[in-house]
Design a protein around this motif. Sequence first.
Motif, PDB file in Angstrom:
ATOM      1  N   LEU A  64       0.856  -1.186   0.000  1.00  0.00           N
ATOM      2  CA  LEU A  64       0.000   0.000   0.000  1.00  0.00           C
ATOM      3  C   LEU A  64       0.894   1.238   0.000  1.00  0.00           C
ATOM      4  CD1 LEU A  64      -2.652   1.650   0.466  1.00  0.00           C
ATOM      5  CD2 LEU A  64      -2.335   1.193   2.924  1.00  0.00           C
ATOM      6  N   SER A  65       0.685   2.131  -0.946  1.00  0.00           N
ATOM      7  CA  SER A  65       1.462   3.378  -0.961  1.00  0.00           C
ATOM      8  C   SER A  65       0.618   4.519  -0.419  1.00  0.00           C
ATOM      9  CB  SER A  65       1.920   3.718  -2.381  1.00  0.00           C
ATOM     10  OG  SER A  65       0.842   4.222  -3.160  1.00  0.00           O
ATOM     11  N   VAL A  66       1.236   5.354   0.409  1.00  0.00           N
ATOM     12  CA  VAL A  66       0.617   6.590   0.891  1.00  0.00           C
ATOM     13  C   VAL A  66       1.699   7.668   0.889  1.00  0.00           C
ATOM     14  CG1 VAL A  66      -1.112   5.423   2.333  1.00  0.00           C
ATOM     15  CG2 VAL A  66       1.096   6.062   3.330  1.00  0.00           C
ATOM     16  N   PRO A  67       1.334   8.922   0.717  1.00  0.00           N
ATOM     17  CA  PRO A  67       2.360   9.965   0.743  1.00  0.00           C
ATOM     18  C   PRO A  67       3.035  10.103   2.104  1.00  0.00           C
ATOM     19  CG  PRO A  67       0.357  10.758  -0.296  1.00  0.00           C
ATOM     20  CD  PRO A  67       0.018   9.455   0.338  1.00  0.00           C
ATOM     21  N   GLN A 101       8.122  10.515  -7.041  1.00  0.00           N
ATOM     22  CA  GLN A 101       7.847   9.589  -8.144  1.00  0.00           C
ATOM     23  C   GLN A 101       8.764   8.370  -8.119  1.00  0.00           C
ATOM     24  OE1 GLN A 101       8.278  12.155 -11.557  1.00  0.00           O
ATOM     25  NE2 GLN A 101       6.116  12.752 -11.521  1.00  0.00           N
ATOM     26  N   THR A 102      10.019   8.570  -7.776  1.00  0.00           N
ATOM     27  CA  THR A 102      10.981   7.467  -7.771  1.00  0.00           C
ATOM     28  C   THR A 102      10.615   6.412  -6.744  1.00  0.00           C
ATOM     29  OG1 THR A 102      12.757   8.954  -8.497  1.00  0.00           O
ATOM     30  CG2 THR A 102      13.417   6.864  -7.491  1.00  0.00           C
ATOM     31  N   GLU A 106       9.811   2.393  -7.150  1.00  0.00           N
ATOM     32  CA  GLU A 106      10.521   1.362  -6.365  1.00  0.00           C
ATOM     33  C   GLU A 106       9.526   0.401  -5.729  1.00  0.00           C
ATOM     34  OE1 GLU A 106      12.887   3.536  -3.593  1.00  0.00           O
ATOM     35  OE2 GLU A 106      14.392   4.121  -5.088  1.00  0.00           O
ATOM     36  N   LEU A 107       8.388   0.934  -5.291  1.00  0.00           N
ATOM     37  CA  LEU A 107       7.335   0.089  -4.738  1.00  0.00           C
ATOM     38  C   LEU A 107       6.845  -0.898  -5.795  1.00  0.00           C
ATOM     39  CD1 LEU A 107       4.846  -0.748  -3.007  1.00  0.00           C
ATOM     40  CD2 LEU A 107       3.747   1.333  -3.782  1.00  0.00           C
ATOM     41  N   LEU A 108       6.641  -0.430  -7.001  1.00  0.00           N
ATOM     42  CA  LEU A 108       6.130  -1.305  -8.062  1.00  0.00           C
ATOM     43  C   LEU A 108       7.148  -2.366  -8.461  1.00  0.00           C
ATOM     44  CD1 LEU A 108       4.307   1.438 -10.122  1.00  0.00           C
ATOM     45  CD2 LEU A 108       3.246  -0.405  -8.811  1.00  0.00           C
ATOM     46  N   GLU A 109       8.436  -2.109  -8.204  1.00  0.00           N
ATOM     47  CA  GLU A 109       9.449  -3.126  -8.451  1.00  0.00           C
ATOM     48  C   GLU A 109       9.226  -4.349  -7.557  1.00  0.00           C
ATOM     49  OE1 GLU A 109      12.072  -3.434 -10.609  1.00  0.00           O
ATOM     50  OE2 GLU A 109      11.338  -1.664 -11.687  1.00  0.00           O
ATOM     51  N   LEU A 110       8.643  -4.146  -6.373  1.00  0.00           N
ATOM     52  CA  LEU A 110       8.328  -5.284  -5.497  1.00  0.00           C
ATOM     53  C   LEU A 110       7.358  -6.232  -6.196  1.00  0.00           C
ATOM     54  CD1 LEU A 110       7.771  -3.604  -1.998  1.00  0.00           C
ATOM     55  CD2 LEU A 110       9.848  -4.680  -2.886  1.00  0.00           C
ATOM     56  N   LEU A 111       6.403  -5.659  -6.918  1.00  0.00           N
ATOM     57  CA  LEU A 111       5.438  -6.480  -7.656  1.00  0.00           C
ATOM     58  C   LEU A 111       6.140  -7.214  -8.791  1.00  0.00           C
ATOM     59  CD1 LEU A 111       2.381  -7.133  -7.898  1.00  0.00           C
ATOM     60  CD2 LEU A 111       2.212  -5.229  -9.512  1.00  0.00           C
ATOM     61  N   GLU A 125       1.714   9.342  -8.052  1.00  0.00           N
ATOM     62  CA  GLU A 125       2.788  10.321  -8.224  1.00  0.00           C
ATOM     63  C   GLU A 125       3.292  10.394  -9.667  1.00  0.00           C
ATOM     64  OE1 GLU A 125       2.837  11.916  -5.665  1.00  0.00           O
ATOM     65  OE2 GLU A 125       2.136  10.502  -4.164  1.00  0.00           O
ATOM     66  N   ASN A 126       3.247   9.263 -10.387  1.00  0.00           N
ATOM     67  CA  ASN A 126       3.764   9.204 -11.750  1.00  0.00           C
ATOM     68  C   ASN A 126       2.650   9.312 -12.781  1.00  0.00           C
ATOM     69  OD1 ASN A 126       6.851   8.298 -11.841  1.00  0.00           O
ATOM     70  ND2 ASN A 126       5.901   7.291 -10.071  1.00  0.00           N
ATOM     71  N   ASN A 127       3.026   9.633 -13.997  1.00  0.00           N
ATOM     72  CA  ASN A 127       2.084   9.542 -15.102  1.00  0.00           C
ATOM     73  C   ASN A 127       1.675   8.081 -15.284  1.00  0.00           C
ATOM     74  OD1 ASN A 127       2.213  12.290 -15.730  1.00  0.00           O
ATOM     75  ND2 ASN A 127       4.003  12.008 -17.034  1.00  0.00           N
ATOM     76  N   TRP A 128       0.433   7.879 -15.707  1.00  0.00           N
ATOM     77  CA  TRP A 128      -0.086   6.518 -15.816  1.00  0.00           C
ATOM     78  C   TRP A 128       0.756   5.663 -16.764  1.00  0.00           C
ATOM     79  CZ3 TRP A 128      -2.275   2.960 -13.406  1.00  0.00           C
ATOM     80  CH2 TRP A 128      -2.803   1.839 -14.058  1.00  0.00           C
ATOM     81  N   CYS A 129       1.354   6.271 -17.774  1.00  0.00           N
ATOM     82  CA  CYS A 129       2.144   5.499 -18.733  1.00  0.00           C
ATOM     83  C   CYS A 129       3.337   4.803 -18.074  1.00  0.00           C
ATOM     84  CB  CYS A 129       2.620   6.393 -19.878  1.00  0.00           C
ATOM     85  SG  CYS A 129       3.693   7.749 -19.367  1.00  0.00           S
ATOM     86  N   LYS A 130       3.793   5.322 -16.921  1.00  0.00           N
ATOM     87  CA  LYS A 130       4.898   4.679 -16.198  1.00  0.00           C
ATOM     88  C   LYS A 130       4.406   3.574 -15.266  1.00  0.00           C
ATOM     89  CE  LYS A 130       8.260   8.454 -16.254  1.00  0.00           C
ATOM     90  NZ  LYS A 130       9.158   9.280 -15.416  1.00  0.00           N
TER      91      LYS A 130
END
Length: 329
Positions: A64-67, A101-102, A106-111, A125-130
């Motif tokens: 789960l990501s939160v700011p 954004q970075t 990094e969180l998505l790298e876990l997936l 935080e990032n554009n959807w394309c990323k």
Amino acid sequence: MTTIDEIARLCNVSKTTVSRVLNNHPYVSKEKREMILKVINEIDYTPNSIARQFRKNETRTIALSVPSIDHPFFAQLIKGVSLQALSNKYKVVVFQTFYNQTIELELLELLKHKEVDGVILGALENNWCKIEPFLKYGPILLCNEYHHSANIPIIGYNEFEATYKAIVHLIEMGHNKIGFCYDTPYSEAQCQRKDGYLKALDDYNLPHNKDWIFGGVFNIEDGFHIFEQINNLKDSPTAIFTGNDQVAAGLIKRATISGFNVPKDLAVIGFDNQLICQVVTPTITSIDIPIIELGQKAFLKLIDCLLGNVSLRREVIRLPTNLIVREST
């Protein structure tokens, strides 16, 4: 660390037989099962859960990501997700992105590396394309955020309607010079709030004034600064939608210290209906949203995707909001 090989040697059986006992497989005689369980108990053997997870290709962990975890809204969102995960025998890894954004990537790298089974993004935080390329590694959904074209489940509430409702309340209280606060300009949810604000002004033929719109507003200290900006304007608003109870509390505190009467000189509306609304003087009018339920529904939707009960596709779920009127308006 004791291994299955050692247990098999001590019991004079094959590794396959030990594995069958550990996995409660039926094709083992009662005598052998009891002997193997006795040895396992004596040596206090614990199966390697990581190896098991690898074989099953699942971790029973979601991210789960939160700011920021110290914001009351996100603390409650974490609570909602975690409570539901606990009841479903899942674990939750919480990532603070700090609006970076970075860190989100990094969180998505876990997936990608199968360290978590799925991801709930509590902000974007990032554009959807990323983000989109990571969908091939597992399910991702948005919670408390919105994107106009993301092909994933989106769980939140009607930001436009909630803000429109708040602004109309201020208008009905006699205000025609109304300010607006938002946090990040790239958030589509925040843009929907701004649209609700502007639509209410248009519907009641009230003026737009760019000097009454304040960005980059997140916390109590920002509320202090917003009041100073308002107080220094030649033509200042008589009411303001702060978009955040923490901001509202800071603004009210500084206004009161400066001799303002809230709501007579400046009416204030918050957002989230946190407990702080009830302890500040005057108490804060706010938009109430079901944050715990938001987190629970997000987790359950993610699990439905993981189990194949539903396909990972675009679905926008909006929970209801209510305007709670208190002393600040």
